[in-house]
Write a protein that holds these residues in place. Structure first.
Motif, PDB file in Angstrom:
ATOM      1  N   ASN A  95      21.081 -49.222  38.118  1.00 16.94           N
ATOM      2  CA  ASN A  95      20.391 -47.940  38.264  1.00 16.94           C
ATOM      3  C   ASN A  95      21.348 -46.786  37.958  1.00 16.94           C
ATOM      4  N   GLU A  96      20.777 -45.614  37.800  1.00 12.75           N
ATOM      5  CA  GLU A  96      21.549 -44.438  37.402  1.00 12.75           C
ATOM      6  C   GLU A  96      22.625 -44.062  38.416  1.00 12.75           C
ATOM      7  N   VAL A  97      22.399 -44.325  39.683  1.00 13.94           N
ATOM      8  CA  VAL A  97      23.390 -44.000  40.720  1.00 13.94           C
ATOM      9  C   VAL A  97      24.640 -44.861  40.517  1.00 13.94           C
ATOM     10  N   LEU A  98      24.445 -46.149  40.316  1.00 11.47           N
ATOM     11  CA  LEU A  98      25.590 -47.045  40.107  1.00 11.47           C
ATOM     12  C   LEU A  98      26.288 -46.753  38.780  1.00 11.47           C
ATOM     13  N   LEU A  99      25.515 -46.404  37.759  1.00 12.97           N
ATOM     14  CA  LEU A  99      26.135 -46.049  36.476  1.00 12.97           C
ATOM     15  C   LEU A  99      26.949 -44.763  36.597  1.00 12.97           C
ATOM     16  N   THR A 100      26.472 -43.816  37.388  1.00  9.14           N
ATOM     17  CA  THR A 100      27.226 -42.572  37.621  1.00  9.14           C
ATOM     18  C   THR A 100      28.560 -42.884  38.287  1.00  9.14           C
ATOM     19  N   LYS A 101      28.545 -43.791  39.274  1.00 12.86           N
ATOM     20  CA  LYS A 101      29.788 -44.184  39.952  1.00 12.86           C
ATOM     21  C   LYS A 101      30.725 -44.935  38.997  1.00 12.86           C
ATOM     22  N   ALA A 102      30.175 -45.773  38.139  1.00 12.87           N
ATOM     23  CA  ALA A 102      31.004 -46.500  37.168  1.00 12.87           C
ATOM     24  C   ALA A 102      31.661 -45.518  36.199  1.00 12.87           C
ATOM     25  N   LEU A 103      30.908 -44.541  35.723  1.00  7.59           N
ATOM     26  CA  LEU A 103      31.477 -43.537  34.823  1.00  7.59           C
ATOM     27  C   LEU A 103      32.572 -42.745  35.519  1.00  7.59           C
ATOM     28  N   ASP A 104      32.350 -42.406  36.774  1.00  5.15           N
ATOM     29  CA  ASP A 104      33.348 -41.667  37.549  1.00  5.15           C
ATOM     30  C   ASP A 104      34.648 -42.472  37.646  1.00  5.15           C
ATOM     31  N   ARG A 162      28.801 -43.471  26.771  1.00  3.17           N
ATOM     32  CA  ARG A 162      27.703 -44.378  26.400  1.00  3.17           C
ATOM     33  C   ARG A 162      28.196 -45.812  26.273  1.00  3.17           C
ATOM     34  N   LEU A 163      29.385 -45.994  25.718  1.00  2.00           N
ATOM     35  CA  LEU A 163      29.955 -47.340  25.623  1.00  2.00           C
ATOM     36  C   LEU A 163      30.213 -47.905  27.023  1.00  2.00           C
ATOM     37  N   ILE A 164      30.737 -47.089  27.917  1.00  2.00           N
ATOM     38  CA  ILE A 164      30.986 -47.543  29.289  1.00  2.00           C
ATOM     39  C   ILE A 164      29.669 -47.975  29.935  1.00  2.00           C
ATOM     40  N   ILE A 165      28.619 -47.202  29.743  1.00  2.00           N
ATOM     41  CA  ILE A 165      27.311 -47.575  30.289  1.00  2.00           C
ATOM     42  C   ILE A 165      26.891 -48.941  29.753  1.00  2.00           C
TER      43      ILE A 165
END
Length: 99
Positions: free
Chosen positions: A29-38, A13-16
Motif C-alpha cells: 500500500n501507499e503508506v508502506l511505499l512512502t516509508k520504503a522511499l523514505d 519509481r524504480l524503488i517503488i
C-alpha cells in the motif's frame, strides 16, 4: 522539471517497483511505499507517492486498487521485466546489474 528533479523521480519509481517485486504477492500500500522511499532518502508526501503510482499505472508497470482511502499497488509483468532488466520502461530509472 529540472534534470535532477527528473532523476530523483525516476529513481523513486524504480524503488517503488523493486519494493513491489520483493513482495511474495507483488503488492504494497501507499503508506508502506512512502516509508520504503523514505528509507532510501526520498522524503516525500503520500500525495506525491500517489502521483507516482498513477504515473506507473500509465506506464503499465503497476495496477492500483483503492481500498477505502488507501491505494494498493501491484506490480505487472511489464514492471517485473523492468526490474529484472529484460525490458525498459521510459520514465523509470534503469536498474543496475546485480553483483
Amino acid at each position: 522539471m529540472t534534470d535532477f528533479d527528473a532523476y530523483l523521480t525516476y529513481d523513486a519509481r524504480l524503488i517503488i517497483l523493486r519494493e513491489l517485486h520483493k513482495q511474495t504477492d507483488g503488492r504494497l500500500n501507499e503508506v508502506l511505499l512512502t516509508k520504503a522511499l523514505d528509507a532510501f532518502g526520498h522524503n516525500r508526501s503520500r500525495e506525491w507517492v500517489r502521483t507516482q503510482l498513477r504515473k506507473l499505472v500509465e506506464l503499465g508497470a503497476v495496477k492500483v486498487t483503492e481500498i477505502g482511502t488507501v491505494m494498493v499497488a501491484a506490480i505487472t509483468r511489464s514492471g517485473v521485466d523492468h526490474v529484472e532488466r529484460r525490458a525498459i520502461i521510459e520514465g523509470v530509472a534503469r536498474p543496475s546489474p546485480e553483483a
